[in-house]
Scaffold this motif. Structure first.
Motif, PDB file in Angstrom:
ATOM      1  N   THR A  12      64.540 -31.094  18.228  1.00  0.00           N
ATOM      2  CA  THR A  12      64.790 -29.842  18.933  1.00  0.00           C
ATOM      3  C   THR A  12      64.134 -28.678  18.209  1.00  0.00           C
ATOM      4  N   PHE A  13      64.248 -28.655  16.893  1.00  0.00           N
ATOM      5  CA  PHE A  13      63.633 -27.590  16.094  1.00  0.00           C
ATOM      6  C   PHE A  13      62.120 -27.553  16.296  1.00  0.00           C
ATOM      7  N   VAL A  14      61.466 -28.704  16.245  1.00  0.00           N
ATOM      8  CA  VAL A  14      60.010 -28.761  16.404  1.00  0.00           C
ATOM      9  C   VAL A  14      59.608 -28.310  17.808  1.00  0.00           C
ATOM     10  N   THR A  15      60.381 -28.698  18.809  1.00  0.00           N
ATOM     11  CA  THR A  15      60.078 -28.295  20.177  1.00  0.00           C
ATOM     12  C   THR A  15      60.192 -26.789  20.342  1.00  0.00           C
ATOM     13  N   VAL A  16      61.232 -26.196  19.760  1.00  0.00           N
ATOM     14  CA  VAL A  16      61.388 -24.738  19.820  1.00  0.00           C
ATOM     15  C   VAL A  16      60.246 -24.052  19.073  1.00  0.00           C
ATOM     16  N   ALA A  17      59.891 -24.581  17.894  1.00  0.00           N
ATOM     17  CA  ALA A  17      58.804 -23.997  17.106  1.00  0.00           C
ATOM     18  C   ALA A  17      57.489 -24.064  17.859  1.00  0.00           C
ATOM     19  N   ASP A  18      57.224 -25.182  18.529  1.00  0.00           N
ATOM     20  CA  ASP A  18      55.971 -25.355  19.258  1.00  0.00           C
ATOM     21  C   ASP A  18      55.902 -24.458  20.498  1.00  0.00           C
ATOM     22  N   SER A  19      57.030 -24.308  21.178  1.00  0.00           N
ATOM     23  CA  SER A  19      57.039 -23.542  22.426  1.00  0.00           C
ATOM     24  C   SER A  19      57.298 -22.055  22.206  1.00  0.00           C
ATOM     25  N   GLY A  20      57.943 -21.723  21.079  1.00  0.00           N
ATOM     26  CA  GLY A  20      58.265 -20.326  20.801  1.00  0.00           C
ATOM     27  C   GLY A  20      59.369 -19.770  21.674  1.00  0.00           C
ATOM     28  N   LYS A  55      63.517 -11.860  17.371  1.00  0.00           N
ATOM     29  CA  LYS A  55      62.964 -10.532  17.608  1.00  0.00           C
ATOM     30  C   LYS A  55      62.835 -10.290  19.108  1.00  0.00           C
ATOM     31  N   ALA A  56      63.672  -9.400  19.621  1.00  0.00           N
ATOM     32  CA  ALA A  56      63.608  -9.037  21.042  1.00  0.00           C
ATOM     33  C   ALA A  56      63.487 -10.294  21.900  1.00  0.00           C
ATOM     34  N   ARG A  57      62.315 -10.475  22.562  1.00  0.00           N
ATOM     35  CA  ARG A  57      62.124 -11.631  23.435  1.00  0.00           C
ATOM     36  C   ARG A  57      61.332 -12.737  22.773  1.00  0.00           C
ATOM     37  N   LYS A  58      61.161 -12.665  21.470  1.00  0.00           N
ATOM     38  CA  LYS A  58      60.286 -13.612  20.789  1.00  0.00           C
ATOM     39  C   LYS A  58      60.981 -14.249  19.600  1.00  0.00           C
ATOM     40  N   LEU A  59      60.715 -15.527  19.415  1.00  0.00           N
ATOM     41  CA  LEU A  59      61.204 -16.247  18.239  1.00  0.00           C
ATOM     42  C   LEU A  59      60.050 -16.463  17.267  1.00  0.00           C
ATOM     43  N   GLU A  60      60.285 -16.176  16.001  1.00  0.00           N
ATOM     44  CA  GLU A  60      59.276 -16.427  14.982  1.00  0.00           C
ATOM     45  C   GLU A  60      59.897 -17.254  13.871  1.00  0.00           C
ATOM     46  N   LEU A  61      59.105 -18.167  13.308  1.00  0.00           N
ATOM     47  CA  LEU A  61      59.587 -18.971  12.189  1.00  0.00           C
ATOM     48  C   LEU A  61      59.761 -18.094  10.950  1.00  0.00           C
ATOM     49  N   SER A  62      60.849 -18.322  10.245  1.00  0.00           N
ATOM     50  CA  SER A  62      61.018 -17.686   8.940  1.00  0.00           C
ATOM     51  C   SER A  62      60.138 -18.408   7.923  1.00  0.00           C
ATOM     52  N   ARG A  63      60.072 -17.913   6.712  1.00  0.00           N
ATOM     53  CA  ARG A  63      59.282 -18.597   5.682  1.00  0.00           C
ATOM     54  C   ARG A  63      59.822 -20.000   5.444  1.00  0.00           C
ATOM     55  N   GLN A  64      61.167 -20.116   5.390  1.00  0.00           N
ATOM     56  CA  GLN A  64      61.766 -21.448   5.224  1.00  0.00           C
ATOM     57  C   GLN A  64      61.472 -22.333   6.431  1.00  0.00           C
ATOM     58  N   GLY A  65      61.462 -21.714   7.625  1.00  0.00           N
ATOM     59  CA  GLY A  65      61.156 -22.470   8.831  1.00  0.00           C
ATOM     60  C   GLY A  65      59.746 -23.011   8.831  1.00  0.00           C
ATOM     61  N   GLU A  66      58.786 -22.206   8.366  1.00  0.00           N
ATOM     62  CA  GLU A  66      57.395 -22.657   8.287  1.00  0.00           C
ATOM     63  C   GLU A  66      57.267 -23.832   7.334  1.00  0.00           C
ATOM     64  N   GLN A  67      57.951 -23.757   6.202  1.00  0.00           N
ATOM     65  CA  GLN A  67      57.898 -24.849   5.220  1.00  0.00           C
ATOM     66  C   GLN A  67      58.555 -26.115   5.779  1.00  0.00           C
ATOM     67  N   PHE A  68      59.681 -25.932   6.449  1.00  0.00           N
ATOM     68  CA  PHE A  68      60.404 -27.079   6.989  1.00  0.00           C
ATOM     69  C   PHE A  68      59.639 -27.739   8.127  1.00  0.00           C
ATOM     70  N   LEU A  69      58.901 -26.952   8.906  1.00  0.00           N
ATOM     71  CA  LEU A  69      58.181 -27.491  10.056  1.00  0.00           C
ATOM     72  C   LEU A  69      57.191 -28.574   9.640  1.00  0.00           C
ATOM     73  N   VAL A  70      56.521 -28.387   8.518  1.00  0.00           N
ATOM     74  CA  VAL A  70      55.556 -29.379   8.035  1.00  0.00           C
ATOM     75  C   VAL A  70      56.248 -30.713   7.787  1.00  0.00           C
ATOM     76  N   LYS A  71      57.362 -30.685   7.065  1.00  0.00           N
ATOM     77  CA  LYS A  71      58.104 -31.916   6.763  1.00  0.00           C
ATOM     78  C   LYS A  71      58.751 -32.485   8.022  1.00  0.00           C
ATOM     79  N   ALA A  72      59.204 -31.614   8.912  1.00  0.00           N
ATOM     80  CA  ALA A  72      59.844 -32.084  10.146  1.00  0.00           C
ATOM     81  C   ALA A  72      58.866 -32.874  10.999  1.00  0.00           C
ATOM     82  N   ARG A  73      57.629 -32.388  11.099  1.00  0.00           N
ATOM     83  CA  ARG A  73      56.609 -33.126  11.858  1.00  0.00           C
ATOM     84  C   ARG A  73      56.361 -34.494  11.229  1.00  0.00           C
ATOM     85  N   GLN A  74      56.314 -34.545   9.903  1.00  0.00           N
ATOM     86  CA  GLN A  74      56.076 -35.815   9.216  1.00  0.00           C
ATOM     87  C   GLN A  74      57.208 -36.800   9.500  1.00  0.00           C
TER      88      GLN A  74
END
Length: 296
Positions: A12-20, A55-74
């Protein structure tokens, strides 16, 4: 104390990150937006960190989120590969494969090998521009797709990186004319805004000779000396020539990445097909990933 991550939450996290978007992710995962939001909160609570900044109508990855996304994809890729390996012998049903017009021929060996190994899977090819294929994948209209991106903006798994080069017919000097005659495969081609932007930066006027969505027709136009075009270096036909941009007074073009895109809920047949694509295409005409920062 052993702690285990929930792969459903990670997917779910990866899908949200990919779609924004929580809403888009909910549609792709066949869940309610509230359920997606709850799963993200559970994951953030478990990891004790914020993965997204709202942020308003937009979701952005935090620094921890960016780091986690790499491992989550793996983790998801390893999980999906295990399932694909264990179920490969029973693959069946339909598989919709998206491919840009210029990559149909390079993809053919992977398609042939997959079809021979898995005869009960019915392959269907969807040819379109990269932006259209990206939309089709996000909308669930294709199951796996190759998509071309400017290398510095690549999404998904990078199969290889290639130079985008100017191409002309043999022995012609059409590239000297102004306005510069251009033939692009389609007005939504991923190369088109890059090419036109590069010409605009150099104040080089241009005109469109041909845009049809048919790569063979584009090649014929260039072959006849009516226009030049821009293609990935590995897709240039042997009877056409590349143009050295600096010597011809043309702008250099950025490299492009050929990326493999799969939905977060990819079916086993799509995962197995992706393996064939990696094996077939990853070693041809590639630019080493270490050089990306230097040439992008």
């Amino acid at each position: 104390m052993t702690r285990n991550l929930d792969l459903d939450l990670i997917r779910t996290f990866v899908t949200v990150a990919d779609s924004g978007s929580m809403t888009v992710a909910a549609n792709l995962l066949h869940m309610t937006q509230g359920a997606v939001s709850q799963q993200i909160k559970r994951l953030e609570d478990g990891l004790d960190c914020m993965l997204f900044m709202r942020k308003a109508r937009k979701l952005e990855l935090s620094r921890q989120g960016e780091q986690f996304l790499v491992k989550a994809r793996q983790m998801l890729r390893l999980n999906d590969e295990i399932w694909a390996d264990m179920t490969a012998q029973s693959l069946q049903g339909g598989l919709r494969v998206g491919v840009p017009y210029d990559l149909v021929t390079p993809l053919a060996p992977a398609m042939k090998a997959f079809a021979e190994a898995h005869p009960r899977v019915e392959l269907s090819l969807v040819c379109a521009t990269s932006p259209e294929l990206s939309e089709a994948l996000n909308g669930g209209r294709v199951d796996v797709s190759l998509v071309e991106y400017v290398a510095s903006e690549a999404e998904g798994e990078v199969i290889r990186i290639e130079p985008l080069v100017w191409v002309k017919g043999r022995g012609c000097d059409i590239w000297q004319k102004r306005p510069l005659p251009l033939s692009m495969v389609d007005e939504r081609c991923a190369f088109r805004p890059v090419v036109l932007g590069a010409l605009a930066d150099e104040d080089i006027p241009w005109r469109t000779v041909f845009e049809s969505g048919n790569i063979e027709a584009t090649a014929a136009t260039v072959r006849a000396g009516l226009a030049i075009t821009a293609w990935l270096v590995s897709t240039v036909p042997p009877d056409l020539e590349t143009i050295e941009p600096h010597a011809a007074g043309l702008p250099a073009l950025p490299p492009f990445a050929i990326c493999l895109r799969l939905p977060s809920t990819a079916q086993p047949a799509a995962l197995e097909f992706a393996r064939y694509v990696r094996e077939s295409m990853s070693n041809n005409a590639a630019i080493p990933h270490s050089r990306l920062a230097k040439i992008a």
